[in-house]
Write an enzyme that holds these catalytic residues in place. Structure first.
Site, PDB file in Angstrom:
ATOM      1  N   ARG A 115      48.812  55.498  30.995  1.00  0.00           N
ATOM      2  CA  ARG A 115      49.024  56.158  32.299  1.00  0.00           C
ATOM      3  C   ARG A 115      47.735  56.730  32.891  1.00  0.00           C
ATOM      4  NH1 ARG A 115      53.955  57.862  29.645  1.00  0.00           N
ATOM      5  NH2 ARG A 115      55.703  56.702  30.533  1.00  0.00           N
ATOM      6  N   LYS A 137      39.603  51.585  45.329  1.00  0.00           N
ATOM      7  CA  LYS A 137      40.501  50.434  45.220  1.00  0.00           C
ATOM      8  C   LYS A 137      40.278  49.735  43.882  1.00  0.00           C
ATOM      9  CE  LYS A 137      41.307  49.234  50.058  1.00  0.00           C
ATOM     10  NZ  LYS A 137      41.206  48.170  51.086  1.00  0.00           N
ATOM     11  N   GLU A 179      28.434  42.010  53.468  1.00  0.00           N
ATOM     12  CA  GLU A 179      29.176  43.257  53.641  1.00  0.00           C
ATOM     13  C   GLU A 179      28.313  44.317  54.331  1.00  0.00           C
ATOM     14  OE1 GLU A 179      32.246  44.176  53.230  1.00  0.00           O
ATOM     15  OE2 GLU A 179      33.168  42.621  52.002  1.00  0.00           O
ATOM     16  N   LYS A 215      30.483  53.315  54.673  1.00  0.00           N
ATOM     17  CA  LYS A 215      31.813  53.103  54.097  1.00  0.00           C
ATOM     18  C   LYS A 215      32.434  54.429  53.662  1.00  0.00           C
ATOM     19  CE  LYS A 215      34.689  50.565  50.933  1.00  0.00           C
ATOM     20  NZ  LYS A 215      34.868  49.454  49.977  1.00  0.00           N
ATOM     21  N   GLU A 225      44.198  54.124  53.490  1.00  0.00           N
ATOM     22  CA  GLU A 225      44.194  53.018  54.444  1.00  0.00           C
ATOM     23  C   GLU A 225      45.430  52.988  55.331  1.00  0.00           C
ATOM     24  OE1 GLU A 225      43.694  48.246  54.183  1.00  0.00           O
ATOM     25  OE2 GLU A 225      42.290  49.368  52.959  1.00  0.00           O
ATOM     26  N   ARG A 229      40.624  53.412  58.074  1.00  0.00           N
ATOM     27  CA  ARG A 229      40.036  52.646  56.975  1.00  0.00           C
ATOM     28  C   ARG A 229      40.271  51.140  57.132  1.00  0.00           C
ATOM     29  NH1 ARG A 229      40.337  53.910  50.423  1.00  0.00           N
ATOM     30  NH2 ARG A 229      39.326  51.984  49.763  1.00  0.00           N
ATOM     31  N   ASN A 233      38.177  46.041  57.031  1.00  0.00           N
ATOM     32  CA  ASN A 233      38.673  44.697  56.765  1.00  0.00           C
ATOM     33  C   ASN A 233      38.246  43.680  57.815  1.00  0.00           C
ATOM     34  OD1 ASN A 233      40.213  45.258  54.331  1.00  0.00           O
ATOM     35  ND2 ASN A 233      41.581  46.432  55.640  1.00  0.00           N
ATOM     36  N   HIS A 236      37.932  39.971  56.973  1.00  0.00           N
ATOM     37  CA  HIS A 236      38.561  39.759  55.669  1.00  0.00           C
ATOM     38  C   HIS A 236      39.910  39.048  55.732  1.00  0.00           C
ATOM     39  CE1 HIS A 236      35.373  42.328  54.319  1.00  0.00           C
ATOM     40  NE2 HIS A 236      35.824  42.343  53.081  1.00  0.00           N
ATOM     41  N   HIS A 240      39.431  36.251  53.343  1.00  0.00           N
ATOM     42  CA  HIS A 240      40.164  36.230  52.076  1.00  0.00           C
ATOM     43  C   HIS A 240      40.987  34.959  51.938  1.00  0.00           C
ATOM     44  CE1 HIS A 240      40.174  40.750  50.754  1.00  0.00           C
ATOM     45  NE2 HIS A 240      39.162  40.073  50.257  1.00  0.00           N
ATOM     46  N   HIS A 257      32.558  35.902  47.561  1.00  0.00           N
ATOM     47  CA  HIS A 257      33.281  36.753  48.508  1.00  0.00           C
ATOM     48  C   HIS A 257      32.529  36.902  49.831  1.00  0.00           C
ATOM     49  CE1 HIS A 257      35.719  40.081  50.001  1.00  0.00           C
ATOM     50  NE2 HIS A 257      34.599  40.733  50.240  1.00  0.00           N
TER      51      HIS A 257
END
Length: 353
Positions: A115, A137, A179, A215, A225, A229, A233, A236, A240, A257
């Protein structure tokens, strides 16, 4: 460089990074310090990293295979089993020494083991330094669908050691630079113009702090997000989809990426022009800048159809709609824009021109 204070932790640089790490390890007295590496960082980064750690600690090294294709639940199971076999408890810590794949996955593994145990991220690629270092993230891919499983959970600290970048191939460096360029496009036109003139890793290192600050300022306003935020993206949604499609195509070469996101930013600049009135000169500027640094990829009509199907799995979607971040102008993004289907093929036609 000064440290950057994020949500509940700090991003430390260079000598300050090791000073902060040693102070933290001395204070916490962890039962075991696990260091997660891949075959590259084990050889190229771990020896110099260990040489900077002071004091007596119980270390265990766990190695995984590098690459996006290994960012999956099977790899996680292997690491969870290794942690159990090596006696990890809730007073252990995991240091993730690697690129974005490793820090994303390592953070997820640590956040879910018993946990949750403490973890520290030490990004070793330009992409992971300017992108994965901030925001909390964590996660893994589900088949060929990127980052479908994960949690937002903050590390204890992030350590930025720019010298690790000297171990990278040029292609990896350029992937991370995409990026950084995105940060200029969504927040700072002057930064965008500055980065367009950057040539080589030495100059890129000079701007790492600025990109992390950009960022971090966005994330601090919206940690989970829900609104602003989302602007991170930009590029992306289509990027993606391209990355996922090529990852599992079989006969086409995979893209890193940043290479896929660069294409996404060109495509989404076209959509921005059509839907939000992004100036024609800005649209062409974005396309020219990225094509000067990233090889153009050929997409057949069948490829485009398959890419559009993949977009429905994008984690930014809601209520069955594919949501985009577009640019009203450079430095002024707008989130949650729905795109008419007929514009997608026009965007790819613009990319091909």
């Amino acid at each position: 460089m000064d440290s950057i204070i994020s949500d509940s932790y700090a991003v430390h640089f260079n000598e300050g990074a090791f000073k902060a790490l040693n102070a933290h390890l001395s204070e916490k007295k962890y039962s075991t310090v696990f260091i997660l590496v891949d075959e590259n960082t084990h050889e190229l980064c771990l020896p110099s990293f260990m040489a900077e750690i002071n004091g007596e600690h119980n270390f265990e090294i766990i190695e995984i295979e590098s690459g996006e294709t290994n960012k999956n639940i099977d790899t996680c199971i292997g690491v969870w089993e290794a942690l159990s076999e090596l006696g990890a408890d809730r007073k252990s810590v995991m240091i993730n020494l690697g690129g974005g794949v490793l820090t994303d996955m390592g953070g997820f593994i640590a956040s879910t083991f018993k946990r949750g145990i403490d973890f520290i991220n030490v990004p070793t690629t330009l992409l992971s330094m300017v992108d994965a270092s901030v925001g909390g993230k964590t996660g893994i891919d589900l088949g060929n669908l990127k980052n479908q499983i994960g949690v937002i959970n903050q590390p204890v600290m992030v350590l930025i050691i720019p010298d690790f970048l000297d171990t990278l191939e040029e292609r990896q460096v350029q992937s991370g630079f995409a990026e950084m360029l995105k940060h200029g496009l969504i927040q700072d036109p002057l930064y965008w113009d500055t980065l367009k003139t950057v040539n080589g890793l030495k100059e890129m290192k000079d701007h790492i702090l600025t990109s992390i600050e950009i960022k971090n300022n966005v994330v601090l306003q919206d940690p989970t997000e829900q609104h602003i935020r989302k602007i991170l993206n930009y590029g992306h949604t289509l990027g993606h989809a391209i990355e996922s499609y090529l990852l599992n195509h079989g006969t086409k070469e995979m893209l890193l990426h940043g290479e896929a996101i660069a294409i996404g930013m060109i495509l989404e600049a076209f959509l921005s022009h059509k839907l939000l009135g992004l100036e024609l000169s800005s649209m062409h500027d974005i396309k020219t800048t990225f094509l000067e640094r990233y090889t153009k990829i050929e997409f057949a009509n069948e490829d485009i159809d398959n890419l559009l199907k993949l977009m429905k799995y994008d984690k930014k979607n809601s209520h069955g709609k594919v949501n985009f971040v577009l640019l009203k102008k450079i430095g002024e993004p707008v989130a949650d824009i729905e795109i008419p289907v007929e514009l997608f093929k026009q965007a790819f036609a613009y990319y091909k021109e």
